[in-house]
Design an enzyme around this catalytic site. Structure first.
Site, PDB file in Angstrom:
ATOM      1  N   ARG A 143     -11.711  10.449  -5.196  1.00  0.00           N
ATOM      2  CA  ARG A 143     -11.706   9.622  -3.994  1.00  0.00           C
ATOM      3  C   ARG A 143     -11.363  10.418  -2.789  1.00  0.00           C
ATOM      4  O   ARG A 143     -11.779  10.184  -1.362  1.00  0.00           O
ATOM      5  CB  ARG A 143     -11.201   8.456  -3.888  1.00  0.00           C
ATOM      6  CG  ARG A 143     -11.788   7.513  -5.052  1.00  0.00           C
ATOM      7  CD  ARG A 143     -11.259   6.073  -4.824  1.00  0.00           C
ATOM      8  NE  ARG A 143     -10.068   6.070  -5.541  1.00  0.00           N
ATOM      9  CZ  ARG A 143      -8.988   5.021  -5.018  1.00  0.00           C
ATOM     10  NH1 ARG A 143      -9.370   4.073  -4.073  1.00  0.00           N
ATOM     11  NH2 ARG A 143      -7.666   5.172  -5.587  1.00  0.00           N
ATOM     12  N   CYS A 145      -5.780   0.486   5.288  1.00  0.00           N
ATOM     13  CA  CYS A 145      -6.479  -0.769   5.498  1.00  0.00           C
ATOM     14  C   CYS A 145      -6.050  -1.268   6.870  1.00  0.00           C
ATOM     15  O   CYS A 145      -5.073  -0.937   7.575  1.00  0.00           O
ATOM     16  CB  CYS A 145      -6.016  -1.640   4.532  1.00  0.00           C
ATOM     17  SG  CYS A 145      -4.111  -2.176   4.431  1.00  0.00           S
ATOM     18  N   GLU A 196       0.741   3.531   1.992  1.00  0.00           N
ATOM     19  CA  GLU A 196       1.381   4.220   3.263  1.00  0.00           C
ATOM     20  C   GLU A 196       2.563   3.488   3.652  1.00  0.00           C
ATOM     21  O   GLU A 196       3.688   4.170   4.191  1.00  0.00           O
ATOM     22  CB  GLU A 196       0.321   3.760   4.396  1.00  0.00           C
ATOM     23  CG  GLU A 196      -0.800   4.670   4.351  1.00  0.00           C
ATOM     24  CD  GLU A 196      -2.075   4.009   3.361  1.00  0.00           C
ATOM     25  OE1 GLU A 196      -3.118   4.417   3.859  1.00  0.00           O
ATOM     26  OE2 GLU A 196      -1.800   3.211   2.750  1.00  0.00           O
ATOM     27  N   CYS A 244       0.714  -1.324  -0.034  1.00  0.00           N
ATOM     28  CA  CYS A 244       0.052  -0.077  -0.082  1.00  0.00           C
ATOM     29  C   CYS A 244       0.907   1.269   0.123  1.00  0.00           C
ATOM     30  O   CYS A 244       2.111   1.338   0.239  1.00  0.00           O
ATOM     31  CB  CYS A 244      -0.805  -0.095   1.313  1.00  0.00           C
ATOM     32  SG  CYS A 244      -2.290  -1.397   1.206  1.00  0.00           S
TER      33      CYS A 244
END
Length: 237
Positions: free
Chosen positions: A85, A91, A59, A57
């Site tokens: 978005r 997550c 991050e 991801c």
């Protein structure tokens, strides 16, 4: 917290992530960018790398980029999705990684009123914690290594960094980390302004008045009303 109420530093972080995904996203493999601010105020950006086997991801990529640039204490992180978005919540895997490696980090998340800031611990209530399993890592600037080794430093101050009494690894953040086995022997909560001069001196400050400006090099958003933790520790023989 409405987006318009974010402080300028947090707004800058959102803008950095948005600019990265707008410029480099491809709508397929790279669809999210993350930006992290480190203890020196620098901003580091990373993109996700989607793959059906579980690509990283944004991050996690941003945290690795920050580490490669010399950051040791990330302060705030945000992820922004492509298109319209906007700010995205991390997550489950990212939340666990953030809690384990950077338990004091601030995370920007979406809300009905716009992005808001929360401590990472709020994103994982009742979570598994490495610290709770006796594997906590107490991190230090490398300049403190001689004082810890000769016993002249046995107290440290922490902010938004959960610490528990028990075994600990004392980690000195050189490019090649130096790790000493040790243990936390006591924790005491104080507001910055409520600390005594004697307590300040145990942490190497001449007086209480020097604590706030000194700690802001590690915790830029610290205020006098914030609670910090005085952590007493020992090094195992």
């Amino acid at each position: 917290m409405p987006a318009t109420d974010l402080d300028p530093a947090d707004q800058e972080l959102v803008a950095a992530a948005r600019a990265a995904v707008d410029e480099h996203g491809d709508g397929d493999v790279h669809t999210v960018a993350a930006a992290v601010r480190d203890e020196h105020g620098r901003v580091h950006v990373g993109l996700n790398l989607f793959h059906f086997t579980g690509g990283p991801c944004a991050e996690l990529v941003a945290l690795a980029v920050a580490r490669g640039a010399g950051a040791r204490r990330p302060v705030t992180i945000v992820a922004v999705g492509d298109g319209t978005r906007g700010v995205l919540a991390p997550c489950g895997r990212d939340r666990q990684v953030l809690l384990d490696h950077h338990p004091g980090i601030r995370v920007l998340v979406p809300s009905p009123d716009g992005p808001r800031v929360v401590p990472v611990a709020e994103l994982l209530p009742h979570a598994f914690s490495a610290a709770a399993q006796g594997m906590q890592r107490l991190r230090f600037n490398p300049r403190y290594l001689p004082a810890v080794q000769d016993g002249s430093k046995r107290v440290t101050m922490r902010f938004r960094d959960p610490v528990t009494v028990g075994p600990a690894l004392l980690v000195f953040e050189f490019p090649e980390e130096v790790v000493l086995p040790g243990r936390v022997t006591a924790t005491v909560q104080r507001t910055v302004d409520g600390m005594s001069d004697a307590e300040a001196r145990t942490c190497g400050f001449p007086s209480r008045a020097q604590v706030l400006p000194g700690l802001r090099s590690h915790y830029p958003d610290l205020t006098g009303a914030d609670e910090i933790v005085l952590v007493s520790f020992d090094v195992d023989p």
